[in-house]
Scaffold this motif. Structure first.
Motif, mmCIF file in Angstrom:
data_model
loop_
_atom_site.group_PDB
_atom_site.id
_atom_site.type_symbol
_atom_site.label_atom_id
_atom_site.label_comp_id
_atom_site.label_asym_id
_atom_site.label_seq_id
_atom_site.Cartn_x
_atom_site.Cartn_y
_atom_site.Cartn_z
ATOM 1 N N GLN A 130 11.711 -18.264 6.614
ATOM 2 C CA GLN A 130 12.658 -19.249 6.078
ATOM 3 C C GLN A 130 11.939 -20.291 5.213
ATOM 4 O O GLN A 130 12.157 -21.493 5.321
ATOM 5 C CB GLN A 130 13.446 -19.915 7.214
ATOM 6 N N ARG A 131 11.063 -19.780 4.352
ATOM 7 C CA ARG A 131 10.330 -20.613 3.395
ATOM 8 C C ARG A 131 10.378 -19.928 2.034
ATOM 9 O O ARG A 131 10.337 -18.700 1.946
ATOM 10 C CB ARG A 131 8.856 -20.782 3.804
ATOM 11 N N GLU A 132 10.413 -20.724 0.983
ATOM 12 C CA GLU A 132 10.382 -20.175 -0.370
ATOM 13 C C GLU A 132 8.923 -20.092 -0.824
ATOM 14 O O GLU A 132 8.240 -21.115 -0.914
ATOM 15 C CB GLU A 132 11.170 -21.066 -1.328
ATOM 16 N N PRO A 133 8.408 -18.896 -1.111
ATOM 17 C CA PRO A 133 7.014 -18.786 -1.548
ATOM 18 C C PRO A 133 6.778 -19.520 -2.861
ATOM 19 O O PRO A 133 7.648 -19.536 -3.740
ATOM 20 C CB PRO A 133 6.817 -17.280 -1.727
ATOM 21 N N MET A 134 5.603 -20.111 -3.002
ATOM 22 C CA MET A 134 5.217 -20.778 -4.238
ATOM 23 C C MET A 134 4.294 -19.839 -5.005
ATOM 24 O O MET A 134 3.101 -19.736 -4.706
ATOM 25 C CB MET A 134 4.496 -22.100 -3.934
ATOM 26 N N ILE A 135 4.850 -19.131 -5.967
ATOM 27 C CA ILE A 135 4.104 -18.131 -6.718
ATOM 28 C C ILE A 135 3.508 -18.757 -7.979
ATOM 29 O O ILE A 135 4.193 -19.482 -8.712
ATOM 30 C CB ILE A 135 5.009 -16.950 -7.120
ATOM 31 N N VAL A 136 2.221 -18.480 -8.228
ATOM 32 C CA VAL A 136 1.566 -18.934 -9.457
ATOM 33 C C VAL A 136 0.839 -17.743 -10.082
ATOM 34 O O VAL A 136 0.505 -16.769 -9.424
ATOM 35 C CB VAL A 136 0.573 -20.082 -9.187
ATOM 36 N N GLY A 137 0.597 -17.853 -11.372
ATOM 37 C CA GLY A 137 -0.124 -16.803 -12.072
ATOM 38 C C GLY A 137 0.787 -15.671 -12.522
ATOM 39 O O GLY A 137 1.983 -15.642 -12.220
ATOM 40 N N THR A 138 0.209 -14.751 -13.220
ATOM 41 C CA THR A 138 0.914 -13.581 -13.739
ATOM 42 C C THR A 138 0.154 -12.322 -13.344
ATOM 43 O O THR A 138 -1.081 -12.274 -13.453
ATOM 44 C CB THR A 138 1.013 -13.649 -15.277
ATOM 45 N N GLU A 139 0.891 -11.322 -12.894
ATOM 46 C CA GLU A 139 0.259 -10.083 -12.454
ATOM 47 C C GLU A 139 -0.520 -9.430 -13.591
ATOM 48 O O GLU A 139 -0.004 -9.269 -14.693
ATOM 49 C CB GLU A 139 1.305 -9.093 -11.930
ATOM 50 N N GLN A 140 -1.767 -9.077 -13.296
ATOM 51 C CA GLN A 140 -2.587 -8.346 -14.253
ATOM 52 C C GLN A 140 -2.301 -6.844 -14.127
ATOM 53 O O GLN A 140 -1.838 -6.379 -13.088
ATOM 54 C CB GLN A 140 -4.067 -8.627 -14.007
ATOM 55 N N PRO A 141 -2.571 -6.086 -15.183
ATOM 56 C CA PRO A 141 -2.209 -4.659 -15.154
ATOM 57 C C PRO A 141 -3.121 -3.788 -14.295
ATOM 58 O O PRO A 141 -2.839 -2.607 -14.099
ATOM 59 C CB PRO A 141 -2.304 -4.248 -16.631
ATOM 60 N N THR A 142 -4.226 -4.375 -13.776
ATOM 61 C CA THR A 142 -5.148 -3.588 -12.956
ATOM 62 C C THR A 142 -5.434 -4.309 -11.640
ATOM 63 O O THR A 142 -5.258 -5.532 -11.524
ATOM 64 C CB THR A 142 -6.478 -3.342 -13.689
ATOM 65 N N ALA A 143 -5.897 -3.549 -10.661
ATOM 66 C CA ALA A 143 -6.261 -4.109 -9.355
ATOM 67 C C ALA A 143 -7.164 -3.111 -8.640
ATOM 68 O O ALA A 143 -7.369 -1.981 -9.088
ATOM 69 C CB ALA A 143 -5.009 -4.395 -8.524
ATOM 70 N N TRP A 144 -7.712 -3.543 -7.492
ATOM 71 C CA TRP A 144 -8.488 -2.638 -6.636
ATOM 72 C C TRP A 144 -7.507 -1.884 -5.748
ATOM 73 O O TRP A 144 -6.953 -2.434 -4.786
ATOM 74 C CB TRP A 144 -9.451 -3.437 -5.759
ATOM 75 N N LEU A 145 -7.259 -0.629 -6.078
ATOM 76 C CA LEU A 145 -6.270 0.176 -5.357
ATOM 77 C C LEU A 145 -6.822 1.574 -5.148
ATOM 78 O O LEU A 145 -7.520 2.117 -6.012
ATOM 79 C CB LEU A 145 -4.963 0.256 -6.151
ATOM 80 N N THR A 146 -6.503 2.179 -4.003
ATOM 81 C CA THR A 146 -7.006 3.514 -3.724
ATOM 82 C C THR A 146 -5.879 4.502 -3.457
ATOM 83 O O THR A 146 -4.823 4.139 -2.943
ATOM 84 C CB THR A 146 -7.954 3.509 -2.513
ATOM 85 N N ASP A 147 -6.139 5.734 -3.820
ATOM 86 C CA ASP A 147 -5.248 6.858 -3.551
ATOM 87 C C ASP A 147 -5.714 7.502 -2.243
ATOM 88 O O ASP A 147 -6.845 7.996 -2.152
ATOM 89 C CB ASP A 147 -5.333 7.855 -4.708
ATOM 90 N N THR A 148 -4.866 7.490 -1.231
ATOM 91 C CA THR A 148 -5.256 7.972 0.099
ATOM 92 C C THR A 148 -4.701 9.372 0.390
ATOM 93 O O THR A 148 -4.542 9.741 1.551
ATOM 94 C CB THR A 148 -4.778 6.987 1.183
ATOM 95 N N SER A 149 -4.451 10.146 -0.631
ATOM 96 C CA SER A 149 -3.863 11.470 -0.436
ATOM 97 C C SER A 149 -4.721 12.356 0.459
ATOM 98 O O SER A 149 -4.204 13.111 1.294
ATOM 99 C CB SER A 149 -3.652 12.160 -1.787
ATOM 100 N N GLN A 150 -6.049 12.275 0.294
ATOM 101 C CA GLN A 150 -6.936 13.114 1.105
ATOM 102 C C GLN A 150 -6.817 12.766 2.593
ATOM 103 O O GLN A 150 -6.699 13.648 3.451
ATOM 104 C CB GLN A 150 -8.387 12.962 0.646
#
Length: 345
Positions: free
Chosen positions: A282-302
């Protein structure tokens, strides 16, 4: 009681309940570990995740010798382990002579490393993350070695893709992540030299009620602290699921050792997670910044092919975390720093 989706609680009452849940084995874990003969020794057991993994191993194999090795600067961790029937050995893994005195266990889970404060003493970071693995790999050439690594060894990848899979060459920013590549290369080199079976366990963000990406976001929502979404996408996994998959890797080792990505199978937007946690708190998040097109993300299919999906899904983790934070339950005071883009920790 075995861990299944049907036996998960609606809320986690306290730390004792959390520990019991984290250390509750599933039947697939028991089945995989029974394929592996001999004792299990966990090096660096006193970190955030080590006690869970040790307790889970003992619960799955109550008649097997489980050995936890660390400096144990916090004696309460040793007490916690011993109360669960886990043998403990004090050892500074920077001491080659001390490593030589350890039991020649046939199964090793290597969890030692240095992340937080890495920038404060980079030489120590490299020593812990690259030199110690070389010492351990030479000391246990005939063991199966599952070595904890990190998804941070990868470069940033597009957020609209599946994440980096194991074929993507490591090329990370920052000396911490570079030293983790060093860790992997040491285990890989000696695995080839000695034909040591193993896996390089590239984990992205384990979640425990007391720390993790969700705890960080929920705390900021509750406190009205700005949430930077520049690094706006993450994947993560319940710590109990991550520990179970690490142990199950002992039954799925390669010679020479090979990497395996472990995390949740979903790529999640920080903005969306904040909104869901905000609704529950029951709180409104305070969002700042803009999402960048890249991040540290992994594919866990294996990992998904080998182990199936994690038992605890994202929606349940969100509900559990909001409830935990709303009740001002204890935390470890160790932010994940998931939002860091330059690799400096």
């Amino acid at each position: 009681m075995l861990l299944t989706r049907d036996t998960l609680p609606d809320t986690i009452a306290d730390i004792a309940a959390l520990d019991d849940l984290l250390c509750r084995p599933s039947q697939p874990l028991i089945d995989d570990l029974t394929k592996v003969d001999g004792d299990i020794m966990i090096l660096g057991v006193a970190g955030k995740m080590g006690p869970t993994l040790a307790g889970l191993a003992k619960a799955a194999l109550p008649d097997r010798r489980i050995i936890g090795v660390a400096r144990f600067s916090d004696s309460s961790v040793k007490d916690w382990l011993r109360a669960r029937g886990i043998e403990t050995i004090n050892c500074d893994l920077l001491d080659e002579a001390a490593i030589a005195k350890l039991p020649q266990a046939p199964n090793i889970v290597f969890m030692a490393g240095r992340k937080f404060g890495a920038e404060g003493d980079l030489s120590l970071t490299w020593a812990m993350n690259a030199h110690v693995p070389a010492l351990v790999a030479q000391a246990f050439p005939r063991a199966r070695i599952v070595a904890f690594s990190t998804g941070c060894v990868y470069p940033f990848v597009p957020v609209d893709g599946k994440g980096a899979d194991e074929s993507v060459a490591p090329n990370p920013p920052g000396e911490y992540a570079q030293s983790c590549v060093g860790r992997e290369r040491m285990f890989e080199y000696f695995s080839r030299r000695f034909s040591t079976p193993g896996r390089l366990f590239r984990l992205n963000y384990a979640i425990d009620m007391r720390y993790g990406v969700l705890y960080d976001i929920a705390s900021k929502v509750l406190q009205g602290t700005p949430i930077d979404v520049s690094l706006g996408h993450v994947n993560f996994i319940w710590q109990g699921d991550a520990a179970a998959q690490a142990l199950r890797c002992l039954a799925h080792c390669d010679t020479p050792t090979s990497p395996i990505n472990v995390s949740g199978h979903q790529i999640l937007a920080v903005r969306d997670l904040a909104a869901k946690l905000g609704a529950l708190l029951q709180r409104e998040p305070m969002i700042v910044g803009t999402e960048q097109p890249t991040a540290w993300l992994t594919d866990t299919s294996q990992a998904t092919k080998l182990f199936g999906l994690p038992v605890v899904d994202t929606e349940r983790l969100i509900v559990w975390t909001a409830d935990w934070v709303a009740r001002s339950m204890p935390n470890l005071g160790k932010p994940t720093k998931y939002e860091v883009r330059d690799g400096r920790y």
